[in-house]
Design a protein around this motif. Sequence first.
Motif, PDB file in Angstrom:
ATOM      1  N   PHE A 974      -1.665  -2.075  -1.744  1.00 31.73           N
ATOM      2  CA  PHE A 974      -0.277  -1.854  -2.131  1.00 31.73           C
ATOM      3  C   PHE A 974       0.069  -0.370  -2.174  1.00 31.73           C
ATOM      4  CE2 PHE A 974      -0.516  -6.077  -4.578  1.00 31.73           C
ATOM      5  CZ  PHE A 974      -0.156  -6.775  -3.436  1.00 31.73           C
ATOM      6  N   LYS A 975      -0.886   0.454  -2.534  1.00 29.02           N
ATOM      7  CA  LYS A 975      -0.628   1.887  -2.623  1.00 29.02           C
ATOM      8  C   LYS A 975      -0.742   2.575  -1.262  1.00 29.02           C
ATOM      9  CE  LYS A 975      -2.295   2.194  -7.386  1.00 29.02           C
ATOM     10  NZ  LYS A 975      -3.293   2.800  -8.299  1.00 29.02           N
ATOM     11  N   GLY A 976      -1.191   1.822  -0.237  1.00 22.92           N
ATOM     12  CA  GLY A 976      -1.315   2.402   1.099  1.00 22.92           C
ATOM     13  C   GLY A 976      -2.460   3.384   1.214  1.00 22.92           C
ATOM     14  N   GLU A 977      -3.549   3.133   0.522  1.00 17.94           N
ATOM     15  CA  GLU A 977      -4.668   4.078   0.498  1.00 17.94           C
ATOM     16  C   GLU A 977      -5.966   3.422   0.957  1.00 17.94           C
ATOM     17  OE1 GLU A 977      -4.934   5.919  -3.314  1.00 17.94           O
ATOM     18  OE2 GLU A 977      -2.799   6.361  -3.433  1.00 17.94           O
ATOM     19  N   LEU A 978      -5.892   2.647   2.030  1.00 17.06           N
ATOM     20  CA  LEU A 978      -7.083   2.016   2.596  1.00 17.06           C
ATOM     21  C   LEU A 978      -7.743   2.983   3.566  1.00 17.06           C
ATOM     22  CD1 LEU A 978      -5.593  -1.542   3.197  1.00 17.06           C
ATOM     23  CD2 LEU A 978      -7.179  -0.859   1.393  1.00 17.06           C
ATOM     24  N   ASN A 979      -9.037   3.240   3.342  1.00 14.88           N
ATOM     25  CA  ASN A 979      -9.749   4.271   4.108  1.00 14.88           C
ATOM     26  C   ASN A 979      -9.846   3.942   5.586  1.00 14.88           C
ATOM     27  OD1 ASN A 979     -10.128   5.783   1.797  1.00 14.88           O
ATOM     28  ND2 ASN A 979     -12.052   4.743   1.281  1.00 14.88           N
ATOM     29  N   ARG A 980     -10.112   2.728   5.934  1.00 14.08           N
ATOM     30  CA  ARG A 980     -10.360   2.354   7.330  1.00 14.08           C
ATOM     31  C   ARG A 980      -9.155   1.671   7.968  1.00 14.08           C
ATOM     32  NH1 ARG A 980     -16.523  -0.094   6.796  1.00 14.08           N
ATOM     33  NH2 ARG A 980     -17.454   1.757   5.814  1.00 14.08           N
ATOM     34  N   PHE A 981      -7.986   1.989   7.505  1.00 12.59           N
ATOM     35  CA  PHE A 981      -6.763   1.401   8.045  1.00 12.59           C
ATOM     36  C   PHE A 981      -5.797   2.528   8.398  1.00 12.59           C
ATOM     37  CE2 PHE A 981      -2.991  -1.517   7.740  1.00 12.59           C
ATOM     38  CZ  PHE A 981      -3.434  -2.400   8.712  1.00 12.59           C
ATOM     39  N   GLN A 982      -4.711   2.176   9.061  1.00 11.86           N
ATOM     40  CA  GLN A 982      -3.757   3.201   9.470  1.00 11.86           C
ATOM     41  C   GLN A 982      -3.233   3.952   8.256  1.00 11.86           C
ATOM     42  OE1 GLN A 982      -0.722   1.942  12.280  1.00 11.86           O
ATOM     43  NE2 GLN A 982      -1.956   0.182  12.920  1.00 11.86           N
ATOM     44  N   PRO A 983      -3.272   5.260   8.276  1.00 10.08           N
ATOM     45  CA  PRO A 983      -2.853   6.070   7.119  1.00 10.08           C
ATOM     46  C   PRO A 983      -1.395   5.796   6.760  1.00 10.08           C
ATOM     47  CG  PRO A 983      -4.016   7.422   8.711  1.00 10.08           C
ATOM     48  CD  PRO A 983      -3.768   6.103   9.388  1.00 10.08           C
ATOM     49  N   GLY A 984      -1.142   5.628   5.472  1.00  9.00           N
ATOM     50  CA  GLY A 984       0.225   5.465   4.981  1.00  9.00           C
ATOM     51  C   GLY A 984       0.779   4.062   5.079  1.00  9.00           C
ATOM     52  N   VAL A 985       0.105   3.157   5.777  1.00 10.22           N
ATOM     53  CA  VAL A 985       0.589   1.778   5.898  1.00 10.22           C
ATOM     54  C   VAL A 985       0.231   1.027   4.615  1.00 10.22           C
ATOM     55  CG1 VAL A 985       0.400  -0.398   7.129  1.00 10.22           C
ATOM     56  CG2 VAL A 985       0.432   1.759   8.399  1.00 10.22           C
ATOM     57  N   SER A 986       1.230   0.435   4.002  1.00 10.28           N
ATOM     58  CA  SER A 986       1.024  -0.284   2.738  1.00 10.28           C
ATOM     59  C   SER A 986       1.488  -1.728   2.878  1.00 10.28           C
ATOM     60  CB  SER A 986       1.800   0.402   1.608  1.00 10.28           C
ATOM     61  OG  SER A 986       3.190   0.391   1.889  1.00 10.28           O
ATOM     62  N   MET A 987       1.126  -2.499   1.873  1.00 10.66           N
ATOM     63  CA  MET A 987       1.546  -3.898   1.841  1.00 10.66           C
ATOM     64  C   MET A 987       2.683  -4.050   0.825  1.00 10.66           C
ATOM     65  SD  MET A 987      -1.937  -6.169   2.076  1.00 10.66           S
ATOM     66  CE  MET A 987      -2.664  -5.476   0.580  1.00 10.66           C
ATOM     67  N   GLU A 988       3.756  -4.707   1.255  1.00 17.98           N
ATOM     68  CA  GLU A 988       4.835  -5.062   0.323  1.00 17.98           C
ATOM     69  C   GLU A 988       4.756  -6.557   0.060  1.00 17.98           C
ATOM     70  OE1 GLU A 988       8.792  -3.901   0.759  1.00 17.98           O
ATOM     71  OE2 GLU A 988       8.361  -1.755   0.697  1.00 17.98           O
ATOM     72  N   ILE A 989       4.606  -6.881  -1.212  1.00 16.16           N
ATOM     73  CA  ILE A 989       4.281  -8.250  -1.591  1.00 16.16           C
ATOM     74  C   ILE A 989       5.482  -9.173  -1.465  1.00 16.16           C
ATOM     75  CG2 ILE A 989       4.864  -8.035  -4.034  1.00 16.16           C
ATOM     76  CD1 ILE A 989       1.791  -9.764  -2.567  1.00 16.16           C
ATOM     77  N   SER A 990       5.213 -10.407  -1.117  1.00 23.80           N
ATOM     78  CA  SER A 990       6.224 -11.449  -1.113  1.00 23.80           C
ATOM     79  C   SER A 990       5.874 -12.530  -2.125  1.00 23.80           C
ATOM     80  CB  SER A 990       6.356 -12.073   0.282  1.00 23.80           C
ATOM     81  OG  SER A 990       7.228 -13.175   0.266  1.00 23.80           O
ATOM     82  N   ARG A 991       4.602 -12.843  -2.198  1.00 21.38           N
ATOM     83  CA  ARG A 991       4.131 -13.836  -3.176  1.00 21.38           C
ATOM     84  C   ARG A 991       2.723 -13.462  -3.590  1.00 21.38           C
ATOM     85  NH1 ARG A 991       4.472 -20.444  -3.081  1.00 21.38           N
ATOM     86  NH2 ARG A 991       3.110 -20.792  -4.864  1.00 21.38           N
ATOM     87  N   LEU A 992       2.425 -13.663  -4.864  1.00 23.31           N
ATOM     88  CA  LEU A 992       1.131 -13.258  -5.408  1.00 23.31           C
ATOM     89  C   LEU A 992       0.699 -14.282  -6.449  1.00 23.31           C
ATOM     90  CD1 LEU A 992      -0.890 -10.869  -5.154  1.00 23.31           C
ATOM     91  CD2 LEU A 992       0.256  -9.843  -7.122  1.00 23.31           C
ATOM     92  N   ASP A 993      -0.498 -14.835  -6.288  1.00 25.77           N
ATOM     93  CA  ASP A 993      -1.030 -15.825  -7.225  1.00 25.77           C
ATOM     94  C   ASP A 993      -2.514 -15.577  -7.430  1.00 25.77           C
ATOM     95  OD1 ASP A 993       1.268 -17.821  -7.645  1.00 25.77           O
ATOM     96  OD2 ASP A 993       1.143 -17.714  -5.456  1.00 25.77           O
ATOM     97  N   ALA A 994      -2.976 -15.851  -8.629  1.00 25.87           N
ATOM     98  CA  ALA A 994      -4.409 -15.722  -8.940  1.00 25.87           C
ATOM     99  C   ALA A 994      -4.813 -16.903  -9.811  1.00 25.87           C
ATOM    100  CB  ALA A 994      -4.680 -14.407  -9.665  1.00 25.87           C
ATOM    101  N   TRP A 995      -6.027 -17.369  -9.580  1.00 27.84           N
ATOM    102  CA  TRP A 995      -6.498 -18.514 -10.367  1.00 27.84           C
ATOM    103  C   TRP A 995      -8.017 -18.576 -10.394  1.00 27.84           C
ATOM    104  CZ3 TRP A 995      -3.589 -19.297  -5.822  1.00 27.84           C
ATOM    105  CH2 TRP A 995      -4.313 -19.687  -4.699  1.00 27.84           C
TER     106      TRP A 995
END
Length: 1093
Positions: A974-995
């Motif tokens: 979500f913060k766009g700080e993945l080391n092995r991914f395109q710099p600055g690309v972040s995820m914007e959430i649409s749905r989030l669930d945990a169980w």
Amino acid sequence: MDVDQSSSPRRPPLSTPGYLDPESSRLREEYRRYRKRLSSSNDSPLLGTSVSRFSEARVLHDGSSMPRRPNAGLLLEEIKQEAADYSDIDGLDGSKLFGSAKRRTSLDDGSAPDAGFVSGRKPLRSSMNAVKMEGDMLQEGETTFTVFASLLDSAIQGLTPFPDVILQFERTCRNASESIRYAATGKLRMAEDKLMQQKAQLLLDEAASWSLLWYLYGKANEELPGELFVSPTTSHQEACRYVATDLTAQLCLRIVLWLEGLASEALDLEKKVRGSHVGSYLPSSGVWHRTQRYLKRKNNDSNIVKHVDFDAPTREGAQLLPDDKKQDELLLEDIWTLLRAGRLEEACELCRSAGQAWRAATLCPFGGVDMFPSLEAMLSNGKARTLQAIELESGIGRQWRLWKWASYCASEKIAEHDGGRYEMAVYAIQCSNLKRTLPICTDWESACWAMAKSWLDVQVDLELSQYNTSRPEEKQYDDDMNGTQPMLSSVGPENWPYLVLDQQPRDITALLQKLHSSDLVHETVSRACREQHRQIEMNLMSGNVAHLLDLLWSWISPSEEDQNVSSPLRSRDDPEMIRFGAHIVLVMRYLFSEEMEDELEEKLVTVGDLIINMYVRYLFSEQQEELVGVYASQLERDVCIDLFVEMMELRLNSSLHTMYKLFLSAVEYLPFSSGDVSKACFEEIIERVLSRSRETKPNKYNEDFSDVAERHHLQALHKAMVIQWLCFTPPSSIPGFQMITGKLLMRALMHSNTLFREFSLISMRRGTELPIGPHKLLAILAEPLKQKENFSLEDQEISDNLQEFEDWHEYYSLDATYRGWLRCEMENSSVPPDMLSAEEKDQAVAAATQTLELAFLLLLREERPWLNAVEISPFESSEFVFLELHATAILCLPSGECMPPDATSCTALTSALYSTVSEEEVLHRQLKVDVKVSTKDPCCIEVALRCLATEGDGFGLHEANDGGLLAAIMAAGFKGELNRFQPGVSMEISRLDAWYSDGHGSVESTAAYIIRGLCRRCCLPETILRSMQASISLSEAGDSLDHCDKLIELVASSDSGMIHLFSQQQIQEFLIFERECFICKMELEEEQIPTDG
């Protein structure tokens, strides 16, 4: 002559409904195919307490008090609507009578415009409308759809017996037809007038079908009163006894009564409209005056009768003068019309008034005794001794057969001498001589009546023939109706009814077949058999209800492209037929509830639900949401739930008034919760609506991805608006009103917290535009959550959810204030510093100060940290439990545009998410990451994380307050700080669930601490960074307060635990802000040194 023709003597007039008099309420006997069954389904303690479901409480002019409304927005909208109603009240006219009434009035007060909603109900639920008296005409704003719904609702509740409701349906159709046929006379163009007349005729046809349904399935089997029987009995009493016990004869009797009732209604309508009726002749108009004068002049014409007695034309084989013959034929036509309407007494009176008393004697022999084999005729005759005296001398039935035989001879003789066709038919119908009757029956009803009456009379004649003592050697009648007929050496009354036996149908199927294809019936009769309501009536007469249902569905079923509820009906669809189909299905379900074959029961459920579903969709498309609950509640569980969910989704963007009407339709007609898995309930509908609102909607982009992010944000608005369904206040009269209100608000609170968590992760960008979703949600919930009396604050779950809601309310207030400050800063930065006014500078300083004040209130809590994620796991460490986190998101470039995912980017993202933790941790926690492109939306990805629970993260107390391993992994995305991914690309959430899940992936319970911890990881560092921005702005403006120092101490403190929520890039940004703040502070001190010196 002025004869009262208000009703048929064989069908009692509709009386005032018994439910309007509580003192007269009693159990009503119901019947199916003449077999008695006792039912208490329509007996209810609510008798006499019907309250209109549309009795709107006035908002502006109540006279006593302000009615309670679900929220201020709805009340304001009602006031506006009512003001519009008052301003337009002078413009009402009859043209709105049968349109899609936007403003409907209640049936018990047709003058009041629709200003609100139901203000109260009785213990179960009130009748939708006060049931109309049968003589009432439709009031302005009412439609047949509204009246039918009101009547059906009263029957379902038990306020009105279903047989009485069938009669009310018939009367409603007749009133509507009459209004259409005569209200617009002379006001429309020819083509429009023709269409209106056709619609009026269709309503009359529907009324006829309802009338037949009542005669066949609603009319009770009356028991013959034993005190009226004389000893020895008469042929008429034996005929009545036979018809009352024989099913076939009873069927014929009811069909005859039905058709005579229709004809009688037509005569009454003609009299009402034209002011005249059949038989309006001068006295003695049936005397052959012209022929008398001709004979007095001693004219000698062999073709003209020589005498004027009534037998002269037949005896002499001669004719009357043409004028007398024409007058006689007109008289006989009216006599036939009255006989066709079952008005035998009026026909005889007409004969007497016209000077043909002899003809009255031929129609009603035996001293005026009514020989029709019905209870009404028996009651009318009473203990008349005339027939008994006659038959004591000649034997039971002998005079009866003699009269029949004489009528037969007369009809044949008239036909041989080419006499009047109506005179021939009048005598032919008395003796079941169909060959001479059918030629003048040019409409379907007349032909059917002639066949049914003839068949009934022959059955009675065969029954009475057993009393014939003069020919004992011919008493073999067992196979009479099978077509066997003795060889007669002579034709006479002793052989009656064998003379006409071969003309009669053998069963109801044969009768209907004769109507279709017999050589005797007129071509218009055969053609009418193809009309819709004629087919409905023939299926009812034959008892083939299953085929009737298939037929109705074949007429109204939509094509594949019209399956969507919002699509308009095709032009060939008939709303009136859809309404008829839905109501006849529901009526039959209740009438046949206690005795029904499995095949018919299945057909009423499967095909019946399709028809009702179709009708609900039509009502919905016509914006009559207040009516849909009556019918949707009668559907099977799954169908009902799916239909309400679909309607609620389609009305989500409508006005609060419209939404509330649909809400009432559901909450009033369905139980809130149900232990019966076969029944739909409101709670399950709401859960389905909430669940579907969070699902990814199918989207197609045609390679244009420019507005993906915008669509994504609009979905947040859609999800927020769904909460409105939970914020309406149910009517206080429904059972458990307080409990239902509390449950709805509690569910709204829980779902809103779920949405707030998701919204917080898509509003991380520092822009001036407010995130629309959370603020819409806060606006909807603002007033309902003020009603603290609806909550039990002692309940820990309610208390926790209220606290979380307050946390989010505080967070989004801060968010809005920050964005307001940022907007001021951006506007001021576009203007040279020396051009800024003091007011503009002060406004920016005030916004920054308020931002910091709110931030410190959120960050520097002493009792409980913001969005506390400390939670005790419900599982023991000895259990084998997994933690799962599933997210649906879009990939966003630093510019904010969407990056369409593909297999390569999903693989790269999977690797990047794995790399956020060490390999040792991956193995120890059995971490599994799965990323794939969504099957519904090609711009979305679906991320699934799964790991083994461990102490402090899934087991025991989660003290870290950061969501654990899965929250840490997802936060990096979500913060766009993945080391092995395109710099600055972040995820914007649409749905989030945990169980929590077991080893097989089955969900055990929710794990809200993971989501709350994830929100803390993302929201708290961002809040601190935004606060640093505001602090720097204040420092630049000359503020010497140590806001930056407080923030630095907060982050550096080990007690706060803030430092480990920051990512590496966020720490770097924080240090940069700290440096800028320190520089500003130094510059400020340098500026103050000369001043101090």
